[in-house]
Design an enzyme around this catalytic site. Structure first.
Site, PDB file in Angstrom:
ATOM      1  N   ARG A 105       0.841  -1.208   0.000  1.00  0.00           N
ATOM      2  CA  ARG A 105       0.000   0.000   0.000  1.00  0.00           C
ATOM      3  C   ARG A 105       0.869   1.249   0.000  1.00  0.00           C
ATOM      4  O   ARG A 105       0.504   2.265  -0.570  1.00  0.00           O
ATOM      5  CB  ARG A 105      -0.932  -0.005   1.216  1.00  0.00           C
ATOM      6  N   ASP A 165     -18.705   5.246   3.953  1.00  0.00           N
ATOM      7  CA  ASP A 165     -18.799   4.236   5.020  1.00  0.00           C
ATOM      8  C   ASP A 165     -20.075   4.485   5.842  1.00  0.00           C
ATOM      9  O   ASP A 165     -20.778   3.548   6.219  1.00  0.00           O
ATOM     10  CB  ASP A 165     -17.592   4.318   5.965  1.00  0.00           C
ATOM     11  N   ARG A 168     -23.149   3.321   4.028  1.00  0.00           N
ATOM     12  CA  ARG A 168     -23.259   1.853   4.099  1.00  0.00           C
ATOM     13  C   ARG A 168     -23.792   1.438   5.481  1.00  0.00           C
ATOM     14  O   ARG A 168     -24.649   0.560   5.597  1.00  0.00           O
ATOM     15  CB  ARG A 168     -21.889   1.208   3.864  1.00  0.00           C
ATOM     16  N   HIS A 192     -11.161   6.330   6.367  1.00  0.00           N
ATOM     17  CA  HIS A 192     -12.011   5.691   5.367  1.00  0.00           C
ATOM     18  C   HIS A 192     -11.413   4.311   5.162  1.00  0.00           C
ATOM     19  O   HIS A 192     -10.356   4.180   4.567  1.00  0.00           O
ATOM     20  CB  HIS A 192     -12.005   6.488   4.067  1.00  0.00           C
TER      21      HIS A 192
HETATM   22  P1  6V0 Z   1      -9.939   3.468 -12.450  1.00  0.00           P
HETATM   23  O1  6V0 Z   1     -11.168   2.950 -13.118  1.00  0.00           O
HETATM   24  O2  6V0 Z   1      -8.642   2.801 -12.654  1.00  0.00           O
HETATM   25  O3  6V0 Z   1      -9.818   5.011 -12.854  1.00  0.00           O
HETATM   26  C1  6V0 Z   1      -8.712   5.803 -12.577  1.00  0.00           C
HETATM   27  C2  6V0 Z   1      -8.605   6.807 -13.703  1.00  0.00           C
HETATM   28  O4  6V0 Z   1      -7.543   7.722 -13.413  1.00  0.00           O
HETATM   29  C3  6V0 Z   1      -8.282   6.170 -15.066  1.00  0.00           C
HETATM   30  O5  6V0 Z   1      -9.259   6.558 -16.018  1.00  0.00           O
HETATM   31  C4  6V0 Z   1      -6.902   6.731 -15.394  1.00  0.00           C
HETATM   32  O6  6V0 Z   1      -6.689   6.906 -16.788  1.00  0.00           O
HETATM   33  C5  6V0 Z   1      -6.939   8.061 -14.643  1.00  0.00           C
HETATM   34  N1  6V0 Z   1      -5.622   8.658 -14.460  1.00  0.00           N
HETATM   35  C6  6V0 Z   1      -4.449   8.046 -14.164  1.00  0.00           C
HETATM   36  N2  6V0 Z   1      -3.453   8.957 -14.136  1.00  0.00           N
HETATM   37  C7  6V0 Z   1      -4.006  10.166 -14.399  1.00  0.00           C
HETATM   38  C8  6V0 Z   1      -3.482  11.492 -14.509  1.00  0.00           C
HETATM   39  N3  6V0 Z   1      -2.196  11.761 -14.308  1.00  0.00           N
HETATM   40  N4  6V0 Z   1      -4.350  12.475 -14.805  1.00  0.00           N
HETATM   41  C9  6V0 Z   1      -5.652  12.232 -15.005  1.00  0.00           C
HETATM   42  N5  6V0 Z   1      -6.190  10.997 -14.912  1.00  0.00           N
HETATM   43  C10 6V0 Z   1      -5.380   9.988 -14.615  1.00  0.00           C
HETATM   44  O7  6V0 Z   1     -10.179   3.511 -10.860  1.00  0.00           O
HETATM   45  P2  6V0 Z   1     -11.560   3.764 -10.103  1.00  0.00           P
HETATM   46  O8  6V0 Z   1     -12.316   4.809 -10.835  1.00  0.00           O
HETATM   47  O9  6V0 Z   1     -12.225   2.475  -9.803  1.00  0.00           O
HETATM   48  O10 6V0 Z   1     -11.027   4.360  -8.711  1.00  0.00           O
HETATM   49  C11 6V0 Z   1     -10.435   5.637  -8.654  1.00  0.00           C
HETATM   50  C12 6V0 Z   1      -9.928   5.944  -7.270  1.00  0.00           C
HETATM   51  O11 6V0 Z   1     -11.007   6.123  -6.366  1.00  0.00           O
HETATM   52  C13 6V0 Z   1      -9.063   4.845  -6.659  1.00  0.00           C
HETATM   53  O12 6V0 Z   1      -7.967   5.449  -5.989  1.00  0.00           O
HETATM   54  C14 6V0 Z   1      -9.999   4.184  -5.676  1.00  0.00           C
HETATM   55  O13 6V0 Z   1      -9.312   3.524  -4.642  1.00  0.00           O
HETATM   56  C15 6V0 Z   1     -10.755   5.383  -5.184  1.00  0.00           C
HETATM   57  N6  6V0 Z   1     -12.029   5.112  -4.497  1.00  0.00           N
HETATM   58  C16 6V0 Z   1     -12.340   5.899  -3.442  1.00  0.00           C
HETATM   59  C17 6V0 Z   1     -13.526   5.743  -2.750  1.00  0.00           C
HETATM   60  C18 6V0 Z   1     -13.842   6.636  -1.583  1.00  0.00           C
HETATM   61  O14 6V0 Z   1     -14.888   6.497  -0.938  1.00  0.00           O
HETATM   62  N7  6V0 Z   1     -12.977   7.575  -1.245  1.00  0.00           N
HETATM   63  C19 6V0 Z   1     -14.440   4.747  -3.151  1.00  0.00           C
HETATM   64  C20 6V0 Z   1     -14.147   3.975  -4.224  1.00  0.00           C
HETATM   65  C21 6V0 Z   1     -12.899   4.080  -4.960  1.00  0.00           C
END
Ligand code: 6V0
Length: 332
Positions: A105, A165, A168, A192
């Site tokens: 992590r 959270d 949920r 979180h």
């Molecule tokens: P995903 O589907 O991999 O999307 C991430 C996106 O970021 C992709 O489209 C990438 O292309 C884009 N990306 C990467 N580098 C860059 C950059 N330099 N500039 C702009 N865009 C970029 O991941 P997902 O959407 O599932 O999750 C995104 C993040 O949200 C992760 O870190 C999760 O852990 C987090 N979450 C947080 C939650 C919360 O409650 N805080 C809940 C769910 C997920």
């Protein structure tokens, strides 16, 4: 030669009407769920999307634009260039590196900090008066990183924190009692994720505090049931990810509700990641973790003086210490 015949005395749009704008950085599963929920809620005049992958970004923009006939009118723009975020009122950051199998992590965190160095300074440049709302994980540390890299005052930098959270938690209590989750008030605060703190004394249903109700009915304090509900909350993200690969809808609604409280100046109370120094004995340094905060147009307006037990305070303080240790290794 205009499409419309002119109407005499028609009043041109007032130049003083504020044009409202949200930018979503990262158009992955989470960013797009947030974007589409925001569109259905008629929150802003303009929605800007930014991602690092141009084709995927353009595809997502077109797909949303093609729903225009069914939605309130919102201008949707997208670019890999941050100038598209110009003058945003709110910037929501969901961009994140994906965890590689076997990666620690801490290593993932380092990669996300490197990403934030490319994302936050241009946002601060193009949208200097905006509020930053961080969703990428680990959200509490990354909110601190965004605060440092932006130079914004702390009331304008928040993390979505335990808002999800807590929803949920409310769902599970509501499900247990067969009542609407909207009538369940209950807070999860702190981290979180795995070491979040459930505030049992905060739970009330339709104005009836659950713990004192159980006591007055001489029903055995169902500590185990409550603890199990909290465990289920912690487990729910893992379960959804295991089943469908990612989480999206609940975080979409949860973040859109924060956006609404901010842009419509709702002064609602949300458990979100805020600068927590000085609260509940957290004194070691600058850390962001979730506390119930009053949200309005200028961001965080205050933190409620929620009742927490000694044991809960100790758990918050210990999480704050872990955060400080992590942050000292990041060089921001
Ligand atoms: P995903 O589907 O991999 O999307 C991430 C996106 O970021 C992709 O489209 C990438 O292309 C884009 N990306 C990467 N580098 C860059 C950059 N330099 N500039 C702009 N865009 C970029 O991941 P997902 O959407 O599932 O999750 C995104 C993040 O949200 C992760 O870190 C999760 O852990 C987090 N979450 C947080 C939650 C919360 O409650 N805080 C809940 C769910 C997920």
């Amino acid at each position: 030669d205009s499409f419309f015949n002119s109407i005499q005395h028609a009043v041109p749009p007032s130049p003083t009407k504020r044009h409202t704008k949200i930018s979503v950085i990262g158009t992955g599963n989470v960013g797009m769920a947030i974007a589409q929920t925001i569109l259905t809620q008629d929150l802003v005049d303009e929605l800007a999307l930014v991602d690092a992958i141009p084709d995927k970004l353009r595809g997502e923009m077109l797909d949303l634009q093609h729903a225009a006939a069914f939605l309130p009118r919102t201008k949707i723009v997208a670019s890999v260039d941050y100038s598209v975020t110009c003058s945003s009122d709110l910037c929501i950051v969901t961009a994140g590196a994906r965890q590689i199998a076997g990666e620690s992590r801490l290593n993932l965190l380092h990669r996300n900090v490197a990403l934030f160095r490319k994302i936050i300074p241009p946002l601060a440049q193009y949208a200097p008066d905006s509020i930053l709302l961080i969703v990428s994980n680990p959200v509490d540390v990354l909110t601190y990183v965004a605060w440092k890299l932006s130079g914004f005052s702390s009331n304008r930098v928040i993390g979505s924190g335990t808002n999800l959270d807590s929803s949920r938690f409310r769902f599970l209590i509501a499900d247990h009692l067969v009542v609407s989750a909207q009538d369940v008030e209950a807070y999860i605060i702190g981290e979180h994720g795995d070491s979040s703190v459930a505030l049992w004394s905060s739970i009330s249903v339709g104005g009836v505090p659950i713990l004192s109700f159980l006591e007055s009915q001489q029903i055995a304090y169902e500590k185990e049931t409550l603890e199990n509900i909290h465990k289920e909350v912690i487990n729910s993200a893992y379960e959804v990810i295991q089943l469908k690969g990612y989480t999206s809808w609940a975080v979409g609604y949860s973040v859109a509700s924060l956006a609404r409280s901010i842009l419509r100046d709702q002064r609602r109370i949300h458990p979100i990641s805020v600068l927590a120094k000085g609260f509940h004995g957290i004194n070691g340094g600058d850390v962001f973790l979730s506390l119930p905060a009053l949200l309005g147009r200028s961001g965080v307006l205050g933190v409620t003086n929620v009742h927490i037990t000694e044991e809960e305070a100790v758990r918050l303080q210990s999480f704050a210490k872990t955060l400080l240790e992590l942050q000292s290794q990041l060089g921001v």
